[in-house]
Design an enzyme around this catalytic site. Sequence first.
Site, mmCIF file in Angstrom:
data_model
loop_
_atom_site.group_PDB
_atom_site.id
_atom_site.type_symbol
_atom_site.label_atom_id
_atom_site.label_comp_id
_atom_site.label_asym_id
_atom_site.label_seq_id
_atom_site.Cartn_x
_atom_site.Cartn_y
_atom_site.Cartn_z
ATOM 1 N N ASP A 30 57.253 30.583 65.850
ATOM 2 C CA ASP A 30 56.897 29.752 64.686
ATOM 3 C C ASP A 30 58.197 29.215 64.081
ATOM 4 O OD1 ASP A 30 54.008 29.831 62.860
ATOM 5 O OD2 ASP A 30 55.801 28.928 61.971
ATOM 6 N N ASN A 206 31.703 22.255 66.750
ATOM 7 C CA ASN A 206 31.852 22.384 65.302
ATOM 8 C C ASN A 206 31.016 21.343 64.559
ATOM 9 O OD1 ASN A 206 33.424 24.621 65.365
ATOM 10 N ND2 ASN A 206 35.256 23.685 64.507
ATOM 11 N N CYS A 258 38.047 24.329 59.003
ATOM 12 C CA CYS A 258 37.630 23.869 60.333
ATOM 13 C C CYS A 258 36.536 22.822 60.264
ATOM 14 C CB CYS A 258 37.178 25.060 61.162
ATOM 15 S SG CYS A 258 38.508 26.233 61.403
ATOM 16 N N LYS A 318 34.095 31.642 52.612
ATOM 17 C CA LYS A 318 32.975 32.454 53.110
ATOM 18 C C LYS A 318 33.407 33.904 52.954
ATOM 19 C CE LYS A 318 34.380 32.795 57.906
ATOM 20 N NZ LYS A 318 34.015 32.707 59.292
HETATM 21 C C1 UGA Z 1 34.167 27.767 62.519
HETATM 22 C C2 UGA Z 1 33.341 27.996 63.793
HETATM 23 O O1 UGA Z 1 32.222 28.837 63.508
HETATM 24 C C3 UGA Z 1 34.196 28.648 64.889
HETATM 25 O O2 UGA Z 1 33.438 28.756 66.086
HETATM 26 C C4 UGA Z 1 35.420 27.754 65.139
HETATM 27 O O3 UGA Z 1 36.280 28.317 66.111
HETATM 28 C C5 UGA Z 1 36.198 27.608 63.842
HETATM 29 O O4 UGA Z 1 35.331 27.005 62.854
HETATM 30 C C6 UGA Z 1 37.395 26.732 64.124
HETATM 31 O O5 UGA Z 1 37.204 25.568 64.448
HETATM 32 O O6 UGA Z 1 38.512 27.242 64.143
HETATM 33 P P1 UGA Z 1 34.924 29.282 60.455
HETATM 34 O O7 UGA Z 1 35.455 28.023 59.850
HETATM 35 O O8 UGA Z 1 35.774 30.495 60.443
HETATM 36 O O9 UGA Z 1 34.523 29.043 62.005
HETATM 37 O O10 UGA Z 1 33.622 29.651 59.638
HETATM 38 P P2 UGA Z 1 32.048 29.722 59.884
HETATM 39 O O11 UGA Z 1 31.650 31.133 59.928
HETATM 40 O O12 UGA Z 1 31.632 28.868 61.000
HETATM 41 O O13 UGA Z 1 31.518 29.089 58.506
HETATM 42 C C7 UGA Z 1 31.879 27.762 58.121
HETATM 43 C C8 UGA Z 1 31.239 27.392 56.816
HETATM 44 O O14 UGA Z 1 29.841 27.180 56.971
HETATM 45 C C9 UGA Z 1 31.383 28.428 55.695
HETATM 46 O O15 UGA Z 1 31.710 27.783 54.488
HETATM 47 C C10 UGA Z 1 29.994 29.052 55.616
HETATM 48 O O16 UGA Z 1 29.698 29.561 54.348
HETATM 49 C C11 UGA Z 1 29.127 27.866 55.958
HETATM 50 N N1 UGA Z 1 27.785 28.213 56.484
HETATM 51 C C12 UGA Z 1 27.671 28.863 57.662
HETATM 52 C C13 UGA Z 1 26.658 27.825 55.783
HETATM 53 O O17 UGA Z 1 26.733 27.205 54.697
HETATM 54 N N2 UGA Z 1 25.412 28.123 56.304
HETATM 55 C C14 UGA Z 1 25.270 28.771 57.485
HETATM 56 O O18 UGA Z 1 24.116 28.994 57.908
HETATM 57 C C15 UGA Z 1 26.425 29.159 58.177
#
Ligand code: UGA
Length: 424
Positions: A30, A206, A258, A318
Amino acid sequence: MKIAVIGTGYVGLTTGACLAEIGHDIIGNDIDEQKIAKLKKGICPIFEAGLPELLTKHLKSGRLSFTTSIKDSIKDAEAIFICVGTPPKKDGSPDLSFIEQVMKDIGANLKHYAVIVEKSTVPVQTAQWMKSLLAKHLKTDFDVAVNPEFLREGTSVHDFLHPDRIVIGTETAKAEKVMSAVYAPIKAPIMHTNLESAELIKHASNSFLSAKISFANMVSQLCEKTNADIKTVMDGVGMDKRIGRDFLNAGLGYGGFCFPKDVDAFISVLKKHKVDASLLEAVVEINEAQRAHVVDIAKELLGSLKNKTIAVLGLAFKPNTDDVRLSPACLLIEDLQKQGAKIRSTDPEALENAKKILKNVTYCKDAYETAEGADLLILATEWSDFKTMDLKKLKVKKFIDARNVFNPVEMKKLGFEYRSIGRK
Ligand code: UGA
């Protein structure tokens, strides 16, 4: 295998630590000297389940080390994973300048065959551009591969070691062999594709997950107007195996670093190639509208928000992460402040990060202290601490459950003036 990992953010650090865990020798690199100094001492800069343990374990085993020198990190590497940031530019397209710089550095220092692996999320055809940059400088034979990550923050170590699938995009048999060897210890289906398909799989995944969330949020609005219950509706919809129940939870919308960035980037890619992006534009609009809807519910409960005290539970985007980047909870706080509300808030892990981006918030130690003296409480992030709190101890009457955690009938029985999303 000897592997270099360039960039030690969420993706790079998890990738490096997990590749060490499955038996490889990893050098993490890094440009941030302070971060590398901390990592060398075993201090994990992010809150991520299981990561500090892997860091300590493999600094000790000798399979994981860190350096700020690209030259040292790639010296004997058979594969070089590129995990640097691709932050959004003003127009939504990603800034690829970090990748460009790393390509130049690799071009100036690589003296043997290696596979340069694009792990950062990038628009389709970026690997071809990386190849052309490298070809300008490199005298040695090399290959480029695309290996998108599907790691969720909070469960990234588990996701890396137990993936649904591993996607590997390559152009030569030699590169495919190297990449297959990297992942040989992990039991998961491996999908081999060309470079462009692998890049698209990530952006499309995504974007599709974001679309599922906005779809559920759209239906939740209709539920509120028709006496239907969004949880029941999505349970019914999700039982169809072709659809699935995951990512159909209505609430405050998606956030984090993301989905918002990747959907915007995908829209800009679609437009660049003159493909209609209106489906995804609607996904973004619905996501924004969901927060505005929660502000409207607050106004229904309180009238004007001017000088009203609102307790917001949760700041992270989250649960199980300290990440507040594009957190719906933080954005909601700013929306409420614009209406003149005074904010009290708490979060089990994200307080320090929130303090860097929010102004004029009274931070509290837990949900009970946050609720004290508040005119309204909004549950914005569904941490288990909040799911299991003693509701009788909350000194507040009006309650918006923006993540549909609680049972509306029980909440009303407890005396709350309770509102949630898409449920009566
Ligand atoms: C997301 C993807 O799930 C991963 O597969 C991906 O690798 C990652 O982005 C990335 O591109 O690096 P992440 O951003 O850590 O992962 O979080 P998620 O668990 O997917 O949640 C994303 C958002 O959606 C959160 O704000 C969560 O609260 C919201 N969410 C999720 C909802 O509002 N409703 C749902 O049913 C699920």
